[in-house]
Design a protein around this motif. Sequence first.
Motif, PDB file in Angstrom:
ATOM      1  N   SER A   1       0.769  -1.248   0.066  1.00  0.00           N
ATOM      2  CA  SER A   1       0.166  -0.159   0.008  1.00  0.00           C
ATOM      3  C   SER A   1       0.885   1.233  -0.024  1.00  0.00           C
ATOM      4  O   SER A   1       2.073   1.417   0.210  1.00  0.00           O
ATOM      5  CB  SER A   1      -1.184  -0.064   1.352  1.00  0.00           C
ATOM      6  OG  SER A   1      -0.219   0.037   2.476  1.00  0.00           O
TER       7      SER A   1
ATOM      8  N   GLN B   1      -6.894  -5.799  -1.522  1.00  0.00           N
ATOM      9  CA  GLN B   1      -5.619  -5.515  -1.242  1.00  0.00           C
ATOM     10  C   GLN B   1      -4.962  -5.880  -2.506  1.00  0.00           C
ATOM     11  O   GLN B   1      -5.184  -6.632  -3.118  1.00  0.00           O
ATOM     12  CB  GLN B   1      -5.184  -6.401  -0.097  1.00  0.00           C
ATOM     13  CG  GLN B   1      -5.690  -6.091   1.340  1.00  0.00           C
ATOM     14  CD  GLN B   1      -5.037  -6.922   2.312  1.00  0.00           C
ATOM     15  OE1 GLN B   1      -4.312  -7.828   2.109  1.00  0.00           O
ATOM     16  NE2 GLN B   1      -5.229  -6.454   3.647  1.00  0.00           N
TER      17      GLN B   1
ATOM     18  N   THR C   1      -3.723   1.375  -4.928  1.00  0.00           N
ATOM     19  CA  THR C   1      -4.829   0.590  -4.164  1.00  0.00           C
ATOM     20  C   THR C   1      -6.225   0.935  -4.605  1.00  0.00           C
ATOM     21  O   THR C   1      -6.267   2.069  -5.284  1.00  0.00           O
ATOM     22  CB  THR C   1      -4.738   1.049  -2.552  1.00  0.00           C
ATOM     23  OG1 THR C   1      -4.724   2.535  -2.372  1.00  0.00           O
ATOM     24  CG2 THR C   1      -3.180   0.388  -2.002  1.00  0.00           C
TER      25      THR C   1
END
Length: 568
Positions: free
Chosen positions: A110, A415, A527
């Motif tokens: 991330s 994710q 993301t």
Amino acid sequence: MFLDALDLEPGGADALRADICIVGAGAAGITMALQLIGSGYDVLLLEAGGRREEPATQALYAGQVRDEALHPPPDRYRVRRFGGSTTLWGGRCIPFDPIDFEPRAHVPDSGWPIAFEDVLPYYPRANTLCEAGRFAYTASEAFAQPPSPLIAGFHSRDFDTDALERFSRPTDFGARYGSRLEAARNVRVLLHANVTALEVGDDGAQVRALQVRTLTGKQLQVRARHVVLAAGGLEVARLLLASRDVHPRGIGNAHDVVGRYYMCHLAGTIGTVVLDGPVSAVNHGYQRDADGIYCRRRFALSAESQRRRGVGNFIARLHHPRITDPAHRCGPLSLLYLAKPFIPYEYAKRLHGDGPIEARTWWAHLRNLVGDLPSTVAFGWHLLTRRTLASRKFPSIIVHPKGNRFSLDFHAEQQPNRESRVTLSETCDALGMPQLLVDWRHAPGDVQTVRTALAVLARDMHESGAGRLDYDPDTVEAEMLRYGAYGGHHIGTARMGTDPQRSVVDSDCRVHGMENLYVAGAAAFPTSSQANPTLTIVALALRLAEHLQARLVEPAVTCAGTQTREAA
């Protein structure tokens, strides 16, 4: 000015030069072209399709899927025509949250190389282009008088019920902005221009030309000082991977990152929400602000709760009972079920699933429809007047079930996952370009996000005394995968970052190692957030257009192809 590649003569390369060439006339490409009107730079917008749907052109999106139960065919949820997928979208507009841009230890890979504050200045203009009203995404900002609570008596330490989603008309960017582009003196739109390869110079750092083909066999060439790929999250990866003359693994793919980290969203409907109190205690439907924009509140998991619990972003909405089960005894829902053959695939799949309608089930729904005829007729009239005939369409189905019994509709962040990817297959399309092979995967952290958020919401409903959420925790993963990856949200295949070994483009969306090649759209998102991507796609396209204007000090060519001084 609009041109058609079908009408151009091959070999007239001098006419196909520009300062900026944008590949793809969807939300990102049209936004950039609009922003560059009157800039003094020659802009060429290439669109693979025409002004309307064409089956042979749409078939160029066909490809393979590793697991068809987990991902729709590649030619679904994408539209190869002027306007792109904005000709199909539902109009939901939501900005990303500040936490979405942050590196988070509990979300692998991330972190964006830019912050929320870098995108924020472009969101109001994006809201305007999407025709979603003011950039006001809380009920307290959007309405002069505070609306009644979403659920009377509901209180939560983890969920915010003031957060809004706003809705476009929905705006077809091609239909809405085509005339503006046609009138622009410095913008040309070339239809039926299928880009099949990017030709790179001997130094490997410059796109020297774009190879363009038509389904009638014409071959053209485009040369531009700067090239922007705005063809969508799947097609951008396909173009980069298929351009292998100088870079054997594809442009920007020296470290095998192009096509990886492919994300959609995790979405589903689960459980039964039983709320105490009268029907009037629940205000889960759409409200219109002073500008007539449809807005809707939802349960939004707070950033503090995400950090504390180590999960991704998550929102949920009160939803009608599952349409397929006639036990709901709701005439309007049964009407929708029986109308399955007339509803487009992209929406019918989530309303009904993929299976055929059985005779016994058909009769049960017909009994519901007749037994609840007044509500059914009123619902049909509402669909006709507020959705079918209205210029600003009522966004979705809202019913007020008897006994305050709902299901819960959720939408969660997926994710980044390096093993979730798109690659080239061995099969080629009608233009000789390799088709895509989609291998979409989810990870344990995705399941944990949904499972944790549902447990917290169920606890808060119970502890606040507002009602209860009943569901089987063991079914969470199955429910979030019931319809597979959320169609239409193709994210992360050319992700933004500072490290070329883990990303494809830099903070300005320029492909690492390339001097004049950029990516616009959700392909560049590192993301996925909980938010639908369109509003942020438009905001980042505005930012990229501004960046390119700063790089182009003065025009280098005119629309006629005449050379002038190069930029300093």
